[in-house]
Write an enzyme that holds these catalytic residues in place. Structure first.
Site, short mmCIF file in Angstrom:
data_model
loop_
_atom_site.label_atom_id
_atom_site.label_comp_id
_atom_site.label_asym_id
_atom_site.label_seq_id
_atom_site.Cartn_x
_atom_site.Cartn_y
_atom_site.Cartn_z
N GLY A 668 -5.21 -8.00 11.84
CA GLY A 668 -4.94 -7.40 10.58
C GLY A 668 -5.94 -6.08 10.31
O GLY A 668 -7.16 -6.21 10.57
N GLY A 671 -7.40 -1.18 4.37
CA GLY A 671 -7.90 0.36 4.10
C GLY A 671 -9.89 0.50 4.26
O GLY A 671 -10.27 1.39 4.59
N ASP A 803 -3.70 -6.58 -6.91
CA ASP A 803 -2.76 -5.87 -5.92
C ASP A 803 -1.58 -7.31 -4.81
O ASP A 803 -2.09 -8.11 -4.44
CB ASP A 803 -3.34 -5.76 -4.78
CG ASP A 803 -2.89 -4.77 -3.75
OD1 ASP A 803 -2.09 -3.98 -3.40
OD2 ASP A 803 -3.44 -4.60 -2.37
#
Length: 982
Positions: A668, A671, A803
């Site tokens: 994966g 950022g 998030d």
């Protein structure tokens, strides 16, 4: 006329009627072939050698020459209806096909049934628009409710039906329309059912012209404005249903004229003013005005109503005392007046006739004692009087009511004890009596109430021992006894409460040792035994628990703190125990060799020493080999000085982790860095998140950089600090496990459990999508909701994720969800302040709209994002799709389809079977609540979990009834206000 001519005439007439009979027989046989009879075998008599007047469901005229009525309602029929042939039955005046499973569209041939007086197509599965039927001028009864029709309803065609007595077209997803003026001209109407059919605007004053009306139902629409005073002209009304609209203003003067009214429901509107007009409605059976803004007192006359059995006034601003004779005349069923400002005593005689099921008066200002009469109310199922100013003792019989499922007495000034009668409360699941003045010992008989799931008796004056038999409560999930004067030891039998998840006995006088049996509780995640007189050692068995909260502080505990509990997550859990020692917790004395060294420990030390020696020999070889590699990244990592900070017990070495930080192991990207899969030498799989610390110039270090920044010290990533701070203190089955952090000056590693099925995003929006059936999606929704519920409500300080999205919901080998990636999380400060930021945190499509006008963040922002995830689960769509239109997202797209049932059903993912689509729509409704534009209107995550659990697929039951010839669907109207946050 000659005899021969007469004979010829008779012969011609006979031939004519024989032809007619033959045609009508063929029409009925054609109808038989179009319909399928799945259960009732109704068509067994429909055979060609039987006269059609003998067919089941068929009624002919007096000379048995023509069909007058076709009555096939509620016969389990499927198929399409051939109106082109049916309407050739020249004498047909009744066609009743309601309450079946018929489908298809309705052709314009229906207009040819010009003799029809009665037409019932309701409660079927037709599609498309309903045609103009202006030619059916003789129609008296028209039932189309819950039939599946959509589009624009032909209201103008009603203009010719001046003889219409019954009009029922509700529960259809028609296009929104103002209140149809054609309807108020039908002055013979006695039954008007227009509920849930997208009517907007105001109720016209001309409604007062329909003076023959017995039933008027306009609920579940978008009707606004005031209730016109002309409604008082409808003096024959038996039922008036206006609930779930946007009506405002006061109850109109003149409502008092409706003295025949039995059922009045105007709940869930914006009505205000007093209830003075209601005092004249002496024939009321049910009165439901909940969730409005009514004020003033309940009229004393309601206490004299002889037929009233159902009173629901919760969530208003009503004051004063309730009439003391209320409910004493009829077979009273329930009262819910919660969340008002009522004072005075609780009416004593509502169960006088022994039929009452619910007494719900929580969150008011009632005073006095609980009436003794309710101790004999054997039908009572829900007894909630919490958050009032009640005094005195609880009548003994109430503790042992045989059908009661909840007794809620919390937040009063009630005294006395829990009596032995509780052994008779076989159905009791929830006992809430906290924050009172109850005293005495807890009776042993409480263990006989074997259905108990939650016991909350905190903040009282209970004394004596905890019953040894409490282990018999196998379903007990929550036991809260804190802030009492309980003494003696904690029963060893408590280890038999296999369902226990929350145990709080803090601030008592408990003594003796902590039972080792507590370590065998498989679901325990919160244990608070602080502020007691407990002694002895902390049982090693507690190490096996996955505790979210552990507090053993301020007791007399001695000995070694088990190593697995000596972690940062439990900082402060052992303070105030001067006899404890630890090798890892700095605030405690070091354990002496005598107290900690055993043969097993010596063996471990020897093994560790040998392993260390081997490691010391291997390290030079290792560095020599690593220097030969060309990968600058690996050399950079190895040059750094690493610090390991464990949070959970896990055997690993830095090298096992560092060796796996390479490109081929990337699973994966984010950022802040990549995520790698690591397989330890023992076979255990881990996921490692590598975060480069931000440099002084604002960027992130690239993984290929092998030269450290000179003259400046790299700053620790704020994202890393946030995630470590949050995850290291969390223990929950639906939150990802963080085992340890490994940090250096330039970068940081977070070592998580590895979840083999990737993220929910992968499963919904890639080729793996088909593997998620609806039951699995539902379980993922509930599990993820519980994870967020814990973050918001289960932590010492609420955690805001900030998030929440489908890519941050990971799935284990059984597709059970884990909330992950807390890089943006912040822990809400204990002083109640919220974290603020001038940077919008989150991901496009999931970000709550309040980010546009405030920098404050709270839990409701997470609720919004979770609502988006629910929409993804139901629709299979991404938050942002081109089909939504410019500057639109899934929330706007979903809400735009909530104008009709048919439109909503189109939102459901086509891969979800038809049998689950209604359930999927229920979940979508919860999603819409979560994504309300105003944060205050969104539910808490605790409420979301409860709503989702109540919407479990096997719990959804549709009920269809028929009354006085008008069929309609009843969709479980709420009759009780549940305090979801209690």
């Amino acid at each position: 006329m000659s005899t021969s001519k007469i004979s010829l005439c008779l012969l011609l007439c006979l031939s004519f009627f024989t032809c007619i009979n033959s045609d009508e027989l063929q029409i009925l046989l054609n109808l038989k072939t179009s319909l399928k009879d799945s259960k009732s075998n109704i068509f067994s008599s429909w055979v060609s050698n039987n006269h059609f007047c003998n067919f089941t469901g068929i009624t002919c005229n007096s000379n048995r020459s023509s069909v007058q009525e076709i009555e096939l309602s509620n016969r389990n029929l499927t198929g399409t209806v051939p109106f082109d042939s049916i309407c050739q039955l020249q004498a047909l005046n009744k066609l009743s096909l309601g309450l079946n499973s018929l489908y298809g569209t309705i052709s314009k041939d229906l207009n040819k049934c010009v003799k029809l007086q009665y037409l019932d197509l309701g409660n079927n599965f037709f599609s498309g628009s309903f045609p103009d039927i202006s030619s059916l001028s003789e129609l008296q009864h028209l039932y189309l409710n819950l039939s599946g029709f959509s589009g624009v309803f032909p209201w103008t065609s009603l203009g010719n039906m001046t003889n219409l007595v019954s009009l029922s077209v509700g529960d259809n997803p028609f296009h929104p329309t103002p209140f149809p003026n054609q309807v108020v001209k039908l002055n013979k109407l006695s039954w008007l059912y227009l509920a849930n059919c997208s009517i907007e605007g105001q109720i016209p004053v001309e409604i007062g012209n329909l003076t023959e009306l017995i039933n008027l139902e306009l609920s579940d629409n978008n009707i606004s404005g005031k209730i016109p005073s002309e409604i008082g002209n409808l003096v024959k009304l038996w039922q008036l249903e206006l609930y779930n609209n946007q009506l405002s203003g006061k109850l109109p003067v003149g409502l008092r004229n409706l003295t025949n009214l039995a059922n009045f429901d105007a709940s869930a509107n914006f009505l205000e003013g007093d209830l003075s007009e209601v005092r004249f409605l002496t024939n009321l059976v049910t009165l439901q005005l909940f969730e409005n803004q009514f004020s003033g007192e309940v009229p004393a006359e309601l206490g004299k109503f002889k037929k009233l059995v159902n009173l629901s006034l919760y969530t208003n601003k009503l004051t004063g005392a309730l009439p003391q004779e209320l409910g004493s005349w009829a077979d009273f069923d329930f009262i819910d007046v919660s969340e008002n400002l009522f004072t005075g005593p609780i009416p004593p005689d509502m169960c006088k006739r022994g039929t009452m099921k619910s007494l719900l008066v929580l969150q008011n200002k009632f005073t006095g004692e609980i009436p003794a009469s309710y101790a004999n109310c054997l039908t009572l199922e829900r007894f909630r009087v919490s958050n009032n100013s009640l005094k005195g003792t609880v009548p003994a019989g109430i503790w042992g009511l045989p059908k009661v499922t909840i007794i809620d007495l919390a937040l009063n000034q009630i005294e006395g004890s829990i009596t032995k009668d509780i052994e008779n409360a076989k159905a009791l699941a929830q006992l809430f009596a906290g924050y009172n003045r109850l005293s005495g010992e807890l009776p042993e008989e409480i263990s006989k109430a074997t259905s108990l799931v939650a016991i909350e008796l905190n903040n009282n004056q209970f004394s004596g021992k905890i019953p040894a038999s409490i282990g018999e409560l196998k379903q007990l999930s929550s036991l809260k006894l804190q802030n009492n004067m309980l003494s003696g030891s904690i029963p060893e039998s408590m280890g038999s409460c296999d369902s226990l998840s929350d145990l709080n006995m803090a601030y008592n006088l408990l003594s003796g040792q902590i039972p080792s049996s507590l370590g065998s509780l498989p679901t325990l995640n919160s244990l608070n035994l602080s502020e007691n007189k407990l002694s002895g050692q902390i049982p090693e068995s507690l190490s096996s628990l996955r505790l979210v909260i552990l507090d053993l502080s301020n007791n007399g505990l001695t000995g070694r703190i088990p190593d697995s509990l000596s972690i940062e997550a439990y900082n402060g859990s052992f303070t105030g125990n001067s006899g404890l020692c630890s090798q890892t917790v700095n605030s405690f004395q070091r354990c002496s060799k005598k107290s900690r060294i055993s043969k097993d420990v010596v063996t471990l030390i020897i093994c560790f020493a040998v392993g260390t020696a081997i490691l010391l020999v291997a390290i030079p070889c290792y560095f020599y080999l690593k220097r030969r590699e060309k990968d600058d990244r690996d050399r950079s990592l190895k040059k750094e000085s690493w610090n390991v900070n464990p949070f959970r017990e896990l055997i690993l070495t830095e090298d096992e982790i560092l060796d796996s930080i390479k490109q081929e192991n990337v699973i994966g990207k984010g950022g802040s860095g990549n995520v790698y899969k690591v397989v330890l030498s023992n076979g255990k799989e881990l996921a490692v998140k590598h975060i480069w610390n931000a440099d002084p110039h604002g960027g992130h270090r690239r993984i290929r950089s092998s030269t450290p920044i000179l003259g400046k010290r790299a700053q620790r990533s704020r994202e890393f600090d946030a995630e470590v701070q949050t995850l290291s203190s969390i223990r929950h089955v639906n939150v990802v496990n963080l085992y340890c952090s490994i940090t250096s000056e330039d970068s940081s590693l977070l070592v998580y459990e590895y979840l083999p099925n990737g993220s929910l995003w992968d499963r919904l929006h890639t080729l793996k999508k088909l593997e998620l059936d609806w039951e699995t999606r539902y379980e993922i929704a509930v599990g993820a909701a519980k994870g967020l519920e814990y973050l918001h409500h289960g932590c010492a300080r609420p955690v805001i994720h900030r998030d929440v999205k489908s890519s941050n919901i990971l799935l284990d080998e059984f597709l059970k969800p884990r909330i992950a990636d807390f890089g943006l999380a912040r822990i809400v400060q204990s002083n109640g302040g919220k974290d603020t930021t001038h940077v919008i945190a989150g991901t496009t499509g999931y970000i709550a709209p309040e980010y546009g006008y405030t920098s404050k963040v709270d839990e409701k922002s997470d609720v919004y994002s979770f609502g988006v995830v629910l929409m993804e689960l139901v629709t299979g769509k991404k938050p942002i799709e081109p089909e939504y239109g410019e500057n639109k997202d899934i929330v706007i797209w979903v809400c735009s389809h909530f104008n009709s049932k048919e439109s909503v059903l189109t939102l459901v993912d086509s891969s979800i079977p038809e049998t689950f689509k209604e359930n999927a729509v229920e979940i979508l409704r919860i999603a819409v609540l979560c994504t309300a534009r105003q944060p205050a209107l969104r539910p808490t995550m605790r409420s979301v979990v409860q709503m989702l659990e109540e919407a479990e697929p096997c719990n959804l039951v549709g009920i269809v009834i028929s009354k006085d010839g008008a069929t309609k669907k009843i969709e479980g109207k709420q009759s009780e206000k549940i305090n979801l946050d209690s």
